[in-house]
Design an enzyme around this catalytic site. Structure first.
Site, PDB file in Angstrom:
ATOM      1  N   ASP A  16     -11.536  -0.289  13.078  1.00  0.00           N
ATOM      2  CA  ASP A  16     -11.994  -0.285  11.680  1.00  0.00           C
ATOM      3  C   ASP A  16     -13.423  -0.825  11.559  1.00  0.00           C
ATOM      4  O   ASP A  16     -13.822  -1.697  12.329  1.00  0.00           O
ATOM      5  CB  ASP A  16     -11.058  -1.154  10.829  1.00  0.00           C
ATOM      6  CG  ASP A  16      -9.642  -0.585  10.764  1.00  0.00           C
ATOM      7  OD1 ASP A  16      -9.510   0.654  10.719  1.00  0.00           O
ATOM      8  OD2 ASP A  16      -8.679  -1.382  10.779  1.00  0.00           O
ATOM      9  N   ARG A  57       0.821  -1.204   0.000  1.00  0.00           N
ATOM     10  CA  ARG A  57       0.000   0.000   0.000  1.00  0.00           C
ATOM     11  C   ARG A  57       0.857   1.256   0.000  1.00  0.00           C
ATOM     12  O   ARG A  57       0.523   2.236  -0.629  1.00  0.00           O
ATOM     13  CB  ARG A  57      -0.885  -0.021   1.253  1.00  0.00           C
ATOM     14  CG  ARG A  57      -1.534   1.289   1.585  1.00  0.00           C
ATOM     15  CD  ARG A  57      -2.742   1.100   2.436  1.00  0.00           C
ATOM     16  NE  ARG A  57      -3.608   0.097   1.870  1.00  0.00           N
ATOM     17  CZ  ARG A  57      -4.399  -0.709   2.587  1.00  0.00           C
ATOM     18  NH1 ARG A  57      -4.427  -0.627   3.894  1.00  0.00           N
ATOM     19  NH2 ARG A  57      -5.157  -1.594   1.992  1.00  0.00           N
ATOM     20  N   TYR A  58       1.936   1.220   0.768  1.00  0.00           N
ATOM     21  CA  TYR A  58       2.804   2.388   0.900  1.00  0.00           C
ATOM     22  C   TYR A  58       4.030   2.182   0.017  1.00  0.00           C
ATOM     23  O   TYR A  58       4.381   1.053  -0.310  1.00  0.00           O
ATOM     24  CB  TYR A  58       3.221   2.545   2.364  1.00  0.00           C
ATOM     25  CG  TYR A  58       2.068   2.757   3.318  1.00  0.00           C
ATOM     26  CD1 TYR A  58       1.466   4.008   3.427  1.00  0.00           C
ATOM     27  CD2 TYR A  58       1.587   1.717   4.103  1.00  0.00           C
ATOM     28  CE1 TYR A  58       0.410   4.209   4.305  1.00  0.00           C
ATOM     29  CE2 TYR A  58       0.537   1.913   4.981  1.00  0.00           C
ATOM     30  CZ  TYR A  58      -0.045   3.160   5.082  1.00  0.00           C
ATOM     31  OH  TYR A  58      -1.074   3.360   5.951  1.00  0.00           O
ATOM     32  N   CYS A  82      -4.262 -17.768  15.483  1.00  0.00           N
ATOM     33  CA  CYS A  82      -3.830 -16.984  16.644  1.00  0.00           C
ATOM     34  C   CYS A  82      -4.062 -17.815  17.894  1.00  0.00           C
ATOM     35  O   CYS A  82      -5.038 -18.558  17.966  1.00  0.00           O
ATOM     36  CB  CYS A  82      -4.633 -15.697  16.778  1.00  0.00           C
ATOM     37  SG  CYS A  82      -4.277 -14.540  15.464  1.00  0.00           S
ATOM     38  N   CYS A 128      -9.030 -12.315  19.139  1.00  0.00           N
ATOM     39  CA  CYS A 128      -9.572 -11.060  19.655  1.00  0.00           C
ATOM     40  C   CYS A 128     -10.844 -10.759  18.886  1.00  0.00           C
ATOM     41  O   CYS A 128     -10.829 -10.719  17.657  1.00  0.00           O
ATOM     42  CB  CYS A 128      -8.586  -9.926  19.423  1.00  0.00           C
ATOM     43  SG  CYS A 128      -6.881 -10.416  19.775  1.00  0.00           S
ATOM     44  N   ASP A 131      -7.403   4.310   9.878  1.00  0.00           N
ATOM     45  CA  ASP A 131      -7.029   3.690   8.617  1.00  0.00           C
ATOM     46  C   ASP A 131      -8.199   3.920   7.663  1.00  0.00           C
ATOM     47  O   ASP A 131      -9.337   3.537   7.966  1.00  0.00           O
ATOM     48  CB  ASP A 131      -6.749   2.194   8.819  1.00  0.00           C
ATOM     49  CG  ASP A 131      -5.548   1.746   7.996  1.00  0.00           C
ATOM     50  OD1 ASP A 131      -5.329   2.330   6.915  1.00  0.00           O
ATOM     51  OD2 ASP A 131      -4.844   0.815   8.425  1.00  0.00           O
ATOM     52  N   ARG A 144      -8.879  -8.465  10.855  1.00  0.00           N
ATOM     53  CA  ARG A 144      -8.755  -9.458   9.774  1.00  0.00           C
ATOM     54  C   ARG A 144      -9.699 -10.632  10.035  1.00  0.00           C
ATOM     55  O   ARG A 144      -9.404 -11.773   9.698  1.00  0.00           O
ATOM     56  CB  ARG A 144      -7.306  -9.942   9.615  1.00  0.00           C
ATOM     57  CG  ARG A 144      -6.384  -8.847   9.162  1.00  0.00           C
ATOM     58  CD  ARG A 144      -5.251  -9.305   8.238  1.00  0.00           C
ATOM     59  NE  ARG A 144      -4.471  -8.124   7.881  1.00  0.00           N
ATOM     60  CZ  ARG A 144      -3.337  -7.760   8.491  1.00  0.00           C
ATOM     61  NH1 ARG A 144      -2.814  -8.531   9.419  1.00  0.00           N
ATOM     62  NH2 ARG A 144      -2.715  -6.657   8.136  1.00  0.00           N
ATOM     63  N   CYS A 149     -10.730  -8.129  16.081  1.00  0.00           N
ATOM     64  CA  CYS A 149      -9.705  -8.270  15.039  1.00  0.00           C
ATOM     65  C   CYS A 149     -10.166  -7.672  13.717  1.00  0.00           C
ATOM     66  O   CYS A 149     -11.296  -7.903  13.289  1.00  0.00           O
ATOM     67  CB  CYS A 149      -9.390  -9.750  14.840  1.00  0.00           C
ATOM     68  SG  CYS A 149      -8.141 -10.037  13.573  1.00  0.00           S
ATOM     69  N   LYS A 201      -3.150   4.966   6.615  1.00  0.00           N
ATOM     70  CA  LYS A 201      -3.390   5.516   7.944  1.00  0.00           C
ATOM     71  C   LYS A 201      -3.293   7.042   7.918  1.00  0.00           C
ATOM     72  O   LYS A 201      -2.353   7.586   7.349  1.00  0.00           O
ATOM     73  CB  LYS A 201      -2.364   4.964   8.926  1.00  0.00           C
ATOM     74  CG  LYS A 201      -2.467   3.451   9.084  1.00  0.00           C
ATOM     75  CD  LYS A 201      -1.330   2.922   9.946  1.00  0.00           C
ATOM     76  CE  LYS A 201      -1.412   1.417  10.097  1.00  0.00           C
ATOM     77  NZ  LYS A 201      -1.026   0.686   8.865  1.00  0.00           N
ATOM     78  N   ARG A 221       7.154  -0.042   1.917  1.00  0.00           N
ATOM     79  CA  ARG A 221       7.002  -1.195   2.816  1.00  0.00           C
ATOM     80  C   ARG A 221       5.823  -2.072   2.389  1.00  0.00           C
ATOM     81  O   ARG A 221       4.848  -1.568   1.836  1.00  0.00           O
ATOM     82  CB  ARG A 221       6.838  -0.745   4.267  1.00  0.00           C
ATOM     83  CG  ARG A 221       5.762   0.281   4.530  1.00  0.00           C
ATOM     84  CD  ARG A 221       6.152   1.154   5.739  1.00  0.00           C
ATOM     85  NE  ARG A 221       5.087   2.056   6.166  1.00  0.00           N
ATOM     86  CZ  ARG A 221       4.809   3.207   5.577  1.00  0.00           C
ATOM     87  NH1 ARG A 221       5.455   3.591   4.494  1.00  0.00           N
ATOM     88  NH2 ARG A 221       3.849   3.977   6.050  1.00  0.00           N
TER      89      ARG A 221
HETATM   90  C1  LIG Z   1      -0.197  -0.222   8.840  1.00  0.00           C
HETATM   91  C2  LIG Z   1       0.376  -0.733   7.609  1.00  0.00           C
HETATM   92  C3  LIG Z   1       1.738  -0.579   7.337  1.00  0.00           C
HETATM   93  C4  LIG Z   1       2.682   0.086   8.293  1.00  0.00           C
HETATM   94  O1  LIG Z   1       2.414   1.441   8.466  1.00  0.00           O
HETATM   95  P1  LIG Z   1       3.339   2.291   9.445  1.00  0.00           P
HETATM   96  O2  LIG Z   1       2.704   3.646   9.458  1.00  0.00           O
HETATM   97  O3  LIG Z   1       4.708   2.276   8.850  1.00  0.00           O
HETATM   98  O4  LIG Z   1       3.319   1.632  10.770  1.00  0.00           O
HETATM   99  C5  LIG Z   1       2.213  -1.075   6.154  1.00  0.00           C
HETATM  100  N1  LIG Z   1       1.400  -1.674   5.252  1.00  0.00           N
HETATM  101  C6  LIG Z   1       0.094  -1.822   5.488  1.00  0.00           C
HETATM  102  C7  LIG Z   1      -0.745  -2.486   4.464  1.00  0.00           C
HETATM  103  C8  LIG Z   1      -0.464  -1.359   6.675  1.00  0.00           C
HETATM  104  O5  LIG Z   1      -1.764  -1.549   6.913  1.00  0.00           O
HETATM  105  S1  SF4 Z   2      -5.954  -8.823  16.497  1.00  0.00           S
HETATM  106 FE1  SF4 Z   2      -6.457 -10.512  15.104  1.00  0.00          FE
HETATM  107  S2  SF4 Z   2      -4.508 -11.125  14.221  1.00  0.00           S
HETATM  108 FE2  SF4 Z   2      -4.047  -9.931  16.055  1.00  0.00          FE
HETATM  109  S3  SF4 Z   2      -3.860 -11.448  17.687  1.00  0.00           S
HETATM  110 FE3  SF4 Z   2      -5.964 -10.713  17.719  1.00  0.00          FE
HETATM  111  S4  SF4 Z   2      -7.079 -12.185  16.448  1.00  0.00           S
HETATM  112 FE4  SF4 Z   2      -4.912 -12.447  15.996  1.00  0.00          FE
END
Ligand SMILES: *Cc1c(COP(=O)(O)O)cnc(C)c1O
Ligand code: SF4
Length: 401
Positions: free
Chosen positions: A325, A144-145, A157, A161, A362, A166, A164, A369, A148
């Protein structure tokens, strides 16, 4: 079976920072106090402290849960539906942090206990509001960025949580990444010369087999343009026993490695999690924390202040405070955006800057973010800027001539 416990069991629980011993072990954690104590009394320390025992003895069915808390037949039937979509699981360690005297308000209980609310409001929210799948050039790799990428290594996991983001990965069976997928991701990272950081995420990336973790880290390190490896892990919170010498030796081989963890409440900071973080830091791995702002769990100044102070004591730097989110099944944890800004307003300046994380939202659709801070800059003119400080006093700052 209705669990029975005596008043003395409760009296021996210690839940608040007020009761912290001056020695600095700021934890309410005493293994197996309250209800779990009755059921785990016979467990040897060597087993309890073994992460494999913790995983093998996870509570992950409602039948197991009923040994600890009473559930009506109606609740069981409703919750069965919830966990058939969003699975349930918690390590005995993390479960033992719950204050059973007031479990409905307990921050750990609320984070792991399935709720009928998860199936309410399916129209609200989406499965993947951040469009991580859309931003994936290779399945499981979100780019996305500019500099990175984020690799999802598993959907497993130790503890799930309920908040979560995801959760869309949960309905699939628990599984780890395959070598073929790893190689596809590594190939992509190798080709993209501007990628200087790789984030290992999940699920819980530190739960994949050691050989796979070693292979991934080794493969990433062979790529010249990758400078930093970051691991996003909740292990220090839900399964600190996993922080073993072997694991740390492996991670330390691939330095510089950074670890971002996810403490949401000071009651998660125990002597055991503190020791785990200490060992990680001692292995040359800086530890930062990402908290999710959660309604009824940590959405107040005092809780976050105490959390952030406690994190600094265990050498963990508060990095992000995330707005929750709008993910399907998580709606009941969301607070208003203004809440997060208000909390930062009460931290910034009033306490050490090290204890003030960045509050970020986000953006839906994959915009990334966005940091939100209280408005400290009241106006700009060519000559000066009008600023407001944390005490609400107004200052004029002269621009260079
Ligand atoms: C949060 C995130 C990052 C890391 O973002 P930072 O601001 O560097 O902590 C990188 N890629 C994705 C897809 C993210 O959601
Ligand atoms: S937030 Fe989601 S990915 Fe992270 S530890 Fe909890 S359940 Fe696992």
């Amino acid at each position: 079976m209705q669990p029975k416990f005596s008043k003395n069991d409760f009296l021996r629980m210690h839940h608040s920072l007020d009761k912290i011993e001056p020695s600095g072990i700021f934890s309410r954690y005493v293994r197996g106090i309250g209800v779990p104590r009755k059921l785990w009394e016979h467990i040897l320390d060597k087993d309890w402290n073994d992460w494999k025992w913790q995983i093998a003895n996870r509570i992950h069915t409602l039948q197991e849960l009923q040994k600890f808390i009473p559930l009506s037949a109606q609740q069981v039937s409703n919750l069965e539906k919830v966990i058939s979509v969003f699975r349930f699981g918690v390590t005995p360690y993390y479960f033992s942090l719950i204050n059973f005297q007031d479990r409905e308000h307990d921050p750990v209980f609320r984070q792991i206990m399935p709720s009928e609310k998860e199936l309410e409001g399916w129209g609200k929210g989406s499965w993947d509001p951040l469009n991580e799948e859309g931003d994936s050039p290779v399945p499981g790799l979100t780019h996305r960025y500019p500099d990175r990428v984020l690799m999802v290594l598993t959907n497993f996991c130790p503890s799930y949580c309920r908040h979560c983001n995801r959760k869309r990965k949960w309905p699939q069976e628990e599984h780890n990444i395959t070598r073929e997928r790893i190689d596809q991701m590594i190939h992509y990272i190798g080709k993209n010369l501007h990628l200087r950081e790789v984030i290992l995420s999940g699920g819980e990336p530190l739960m994949i087999p050691m050989e796979d973790l070693d292979y991934i880290l080794w493969s990433i390190r062979r790529i010249d343009h990758v400078e930093i490896i970051r691991i996003g892990s909740r292990i220090p919170v839900t399964l600190p026993q996993r922080i073993t010498g072997d694991l740390l030796t492996l991670l330390a081989k691939y330095s510089p490695v950074w670890l971002n963890t996810h403490f949401n409440h000071y009651c998660e900071i125990t002597s055991v999690s503190a020791e785990a973080c200490e060992k990680i830091v001692q292995s040359g791995i800086p530890v930062n924390n990402q908290t999710v702002l959660l309604k009824g769990i940590n959405d107040d100044v005092q809780t976050l202040l105490q959390l952030n102070h406690a994190l600094l004591k265990i050498k963990v730097r508060p990095y992000y405070l995330f707005q929750c989110d709008p993910v399907i099944g998580v709606e009941h944890f969301r607070t208003r955006v203004a809440k997060g800004i208000e909390i930062i307003e009460h931290l910034q300046g009033h306490t050490s800057g090290l204890a003030v994380p960045i509050f970020a939202v986000d953006t839906p659709g994959g915009g990334g973010k966005v940091p939100l801070i209280p408005n400290y800059c009241l106006s700009f003119s060519p000559e000066h800027v009008i600023l407001r400080n944390y005490r609400n006093q107004i200052y004029q700052y002269q621009e260079p001539i």
